[in-house]
Design a protein around this motif. Structure first.
Motif, short mmCIF file in Angstrom:
data_model
loop_
_atom_site.label_atom_id
_atom_site.label_comp_id
_atom_site.label_asym_id
_atom_site.label_seq_id
_atom_site.Cartn_x
_atom_site.Cartn_y
_atom_site.Cartn_z
N ASP A 172 -44.29 105.70 -40.05
CA ASP A 172 -43.67 105.41 -39.49
C ASP A 172 -45.13 103.29 -39.08
O ASP A 172 -43.61 102.36 -38.89
CB ASP A 172 -43.47 104.79 -37.77
CG ASP A 172 -42.52 106.50 -37.97
OD1 ASP A 172 -41.46 106.40 -38.62
OD2 ASP A 172 -41.88 107.50 -36.94
N ASP A 186 -44.64 102.03 -41.76
CA ASP A 186 -43.59 100.93 -42.41
C ASP A 186 -43.68 99.53 -41.53
O ASP A 186 -43.32 98.41 -42.63
CB ASP A 186 -42.85 102.17 -41.94
CG ASP A 186 -41.01 101.14 -42.44
OD1 ASP A 186 -40.93 100.51 -43.34
OD2 ASP A 186 -40.60 101.21 -40.94
N ILE A 187 -43.88 100.13 -40.24
CA ILE A 187 -44.06 98.49 -39.35
C ILE A 187 -44.64 97.16 -40.59
O ILE A 187 -43.96 96.46 -40.57
CB ILE A 187 -43.85 98.92 -38.24
CG1 ILE A 187 -43.21 99.16 -36.78
CG2 ILE A 187 -44.64 97.45 -36.85
CD1 ILE A 187 -43.29 99.79 -36.10
N ARG A 192 -43.25 95.79 -43.53
CA ARG A 192 -42.08 94.91 -42.74
C ARG A 192 -42.77 93.61 -42.97
O ARG A 192 -41.91 93.06 -43.05
CB ARG A 192 -40.73 95.56 -42.47
CG ARG A 192 -40.35 96.81 -42.85
CD ARG A 192 -39.15 96.55 -42.21
NE ARG A 192 -39.24 98.28 -41.04
CZ ARG A 192 -39.52 97.77 -39.85
NH1 ARG A 192 -39.06 96.46 -39.65
NH2 ARG A 192 -39.77 98.43 -39.06
N HIS A 193 -43.96 93.85 -42.29
CA HIS A 193 -44.57 92.21 -41.89
C HIS A 193 -45.45 91.79 -42.27
O HIS A 193 -46.37 90.52 -42.45
CB HIS A 193 -45.00 92.64 -40.71
CG HIS A 193 -44.35 92.10 -39.19
ND1 HIS A 193 -43.90 91.81 -38.32
CD2 HIS A 193 -43.92 93.66 -38.76
CE1 HIS A 193 -42.65 92.03 -37.64
NE2 HIS A 193 -42.37 93.00 -37.77
N ALA A 249 -45.24 92.62 -35.44
CA ALA A 249 -45.88 94.01 -35.69
C ALA A 249 -45.81 95.05 -34.24
O ALA A 249 -45.87 96.35 -34.70
CB ALA A 249 -47.04 94.30 -36.88
N GLU A 299 -43.38 95.56 -32.15
CA GLU A 299 -42.77 97.21 -33.14
C GLU A 299 -43.15 98.25 -32.64
O GLU A 299 -42.74 99.19 -31.99
CB GLU A 299 -42.57 96.36 -34.19
CG GLU A 299 -41.56 95.90 -34.10
CD GLU A 299 -40.43 95.42 -35.84
OE1 GLU A 299 -40.46 97.02 -36.30
OE2 GLU A 299 -40.40 94.23 -35.61
N ILE A 300 -44.54 97.72 -32.96
CA ILE A 300 -45.23 99.35 -33.33
C ILE A 300 -45.63 99.84 -31.58
O ILE A 300 -45.58 101.63 -31.25
CB ILE A 300 -46.71 99.36 -33.12
CG1 ILE A 300 -46.91 99.01 -34.83
CG2 ILE A 300 -48.13 100.55 -33.51
CD1 ILE A 300 -47.99 98.60 -35.82
#
Ligand code: NAP
Ligand code: HSE
Length: 437
Positions: A368, A371-372, A375-376, A416, A419-420
């Protein structure tokens, strides 16, 4: 020495620094007279509490709690102001300047907050303010920047400017001592500010860096524009994880030109263990300056404490007596007129990063986070997670995850991070530290 003229001195504050000043004036009386070309006579000492037991004896010096006894004494030419805080120190300094006295101070909080106005006030009335002790304790960084390096356009400053936090980080790693114990020791040794949060949250270093940046780059940077992060949230495991990766964590103060913009930050930073900055330990400070002609210069030594700081104060006093201080102060005033450099926005700072997460020890957590970051467009350079025991009694354990990234921007990481932080597997505080180039 009888044949020499007298220079009468007033002292405001006789705590850690002030008592060191009295000690040096007494111990090196004759030597200082020769160097200064006059007898340095300490006429009067102002303190807050006359009942306090002091390490130094008053001897032939008058102790008082009335600053006007210095302000109104026409025979006192120069006042050493080594009390902390903003008020009443600010008021005292203005009163002394208005009474025609020159000033020597170690109070960086006051210079940070009111320096430009005080300098202007002093400049208009032909007075001088000396402040060698205000930025790096015993290290002669002010004279280096304002005198020895004036041929250069300064390119970068990378420094440890707070002795207390460096002492804490060193002792935590080397002595395995808890943060609170080491902080208490730093206070007992006279390194810490009256309010030690100034030391550990990076404010003291940021104020010093602001003063240094103004001198080196001619640009005033306020605390709002300095990326500032303290050491309070660091744990021993961060210092150990960094050490295992070949780094030391230092509260690094950086001011540098990058693409014609000034980047200014004070942050705990991973520095390769073989670098001089990483090896600067205990209450020591270091200032590494790159000038376009001279290249890299490093100055290091005691950044806090009674005698090293008093050494810088007395150097100012001798400079004052010989007339050098007035010449330097005029050039400091001229440097204030340099055009201001634009500042790099925080989001555009580009560095590598150390990330530490405390997470629930269960499947897909690492995926997870990765992934974040992906994506950044944040590229991972290494991942480390120590083995944890199998769950006992089916209770979920926690794991510590350390991720080193490739170069990325602060803006991407902030996005990021946000989101994390929302992932249900995140436990406690996450740590994000830059890595020095
Ligand atoms: P300190 O040990 O707390 O001593 C402060 C002195 O100021 C004390 O003698 C105190 O009097 C006096 N004082 C406080 N308020 C006063 C008032 N309203 N009127 C008259 N006197 C007053 O502080 P320090 O560590 O020497 O630091 C002094 C300054 O130097 C601060 O600005 C600090 O940031 C700076 N500095 C300190 C270091 C260091 O290593 N300690 C290094 C560089 C710069 P009493 O003795 O009666 O309480
Ligand atoms: N509190 C300061 C420090 C004193 O620890 O560096 C020196 O300015």
């Amino acid at each position: 020495m009888n044949s020499l003229p007298d220079l009468n001195v007033g002292l405001v504050g006789c705590g850690t620094v002030g008592s060191g000043v009295v000690q040096i004036l007494r111990a090196h009386r004759d030597l200082l007279s020769i160097r200064a070309g006059c007898n340095l006579n300490l006429r009067r000492v102002v303190v807050r509490d006359l009942q306090k037991t002091r390490e130094i004896c008053a001897g032939d010096v008058e102790f008082t709690n009335d600053v006007s006894s210095i302000v109104n004494d026409a025979s006192i030419a120069v006042v050493i102001l080594v009390m902390g805080g903003i008020e009443p120190a600010h008021q005292y300094m203005r009163q002394c300047l208005d009474a025609g006295k020159d000033i020597i101070t170690a109070n960086k909080a006051l210079l940070y907050q009111h320096g430009p106005a005080l300098f202007q006030r002093a400049g208009h009335s032909g007075r001088t303010i000396c402040f060698e002790a205000a930025v790096a304790g015993g290290i002669p960084i002010i004279s280096a920047v304002t005198q020895a390096l004036t041929a250069n356009r300064i390119v970068s400053i990378e420094a440890i400017l707070n002795g207390t936090s460096n002492f804490i980080l060193t002792r935590m790693l080397d002595g395995r001592q808890p943060y609170e114990d080491v902080l208490r020791e730093a206070q007992a040794l006279g390194y810490a500010e009256a309010d030690p949060s100034m030391d550990v949250d990076g404010t003291d270093a940021a104020q010093k860096l602001s003063i240094l940046t103004q001198l080196a780059f001619g640009t005033r940077v306020t605390l709002e524009n300095i990326v500032q992060q303290g050491i309070r949230q660091l744990e021993l495991l961060d210092l150990q994880a960094a050490a295992e990766l070949g780094y030391r964590i230092k509260l690094l103060a950086t001011s540098r030109l990058a693409r014609d913009r000034l980047e200014v930050s004070v942050q705990p930073t991973l520095v390769r263990a073989d670098r001089a900055v990483a090896q600067t330990s205990g209450p020591d400070n270091i200032v590494a300056i790159v000038g376009d002609s001279v290249g890299l210069i490093r100055l290091s030594g005691a950044g806090a404490g009674r005698m090293p700081t008093a050494s810088a104060v007395i150097a100012d006093l001798v400079d004052y007596a010989t007339g050098r201080a007035a010449i330097t102060f005029r050039s400091v005033l001229r440097m204030q007129a340099l055009p201001e450099l634009p500042l790099q926005p925080r989001e555009d700072l580009s560095r590598r990063y150390y990330l530490r997460f405390t997470v629930a020890d269960r499947p897909h957590v690492l995926a997870d986070i990765a992934d974040i970051l992906g994506r950044h467009e944040i590229s991972i350079s290494s991942v480390r997670q120590d083995e944890t025991p199998d769950d006992v009694d089916e209770q979920e354990g926690v794991a510590r995850l350390v991720i080193m990234t490739h170069r990325t921007t602060e803006g991407r990481l902030q996005a990021a991070d946000a989101e994390i932080a929302l992932l249900p597997s995140i436990r406690g505080v996450s740590i994000r530290l830059p890595v020095a180039d």
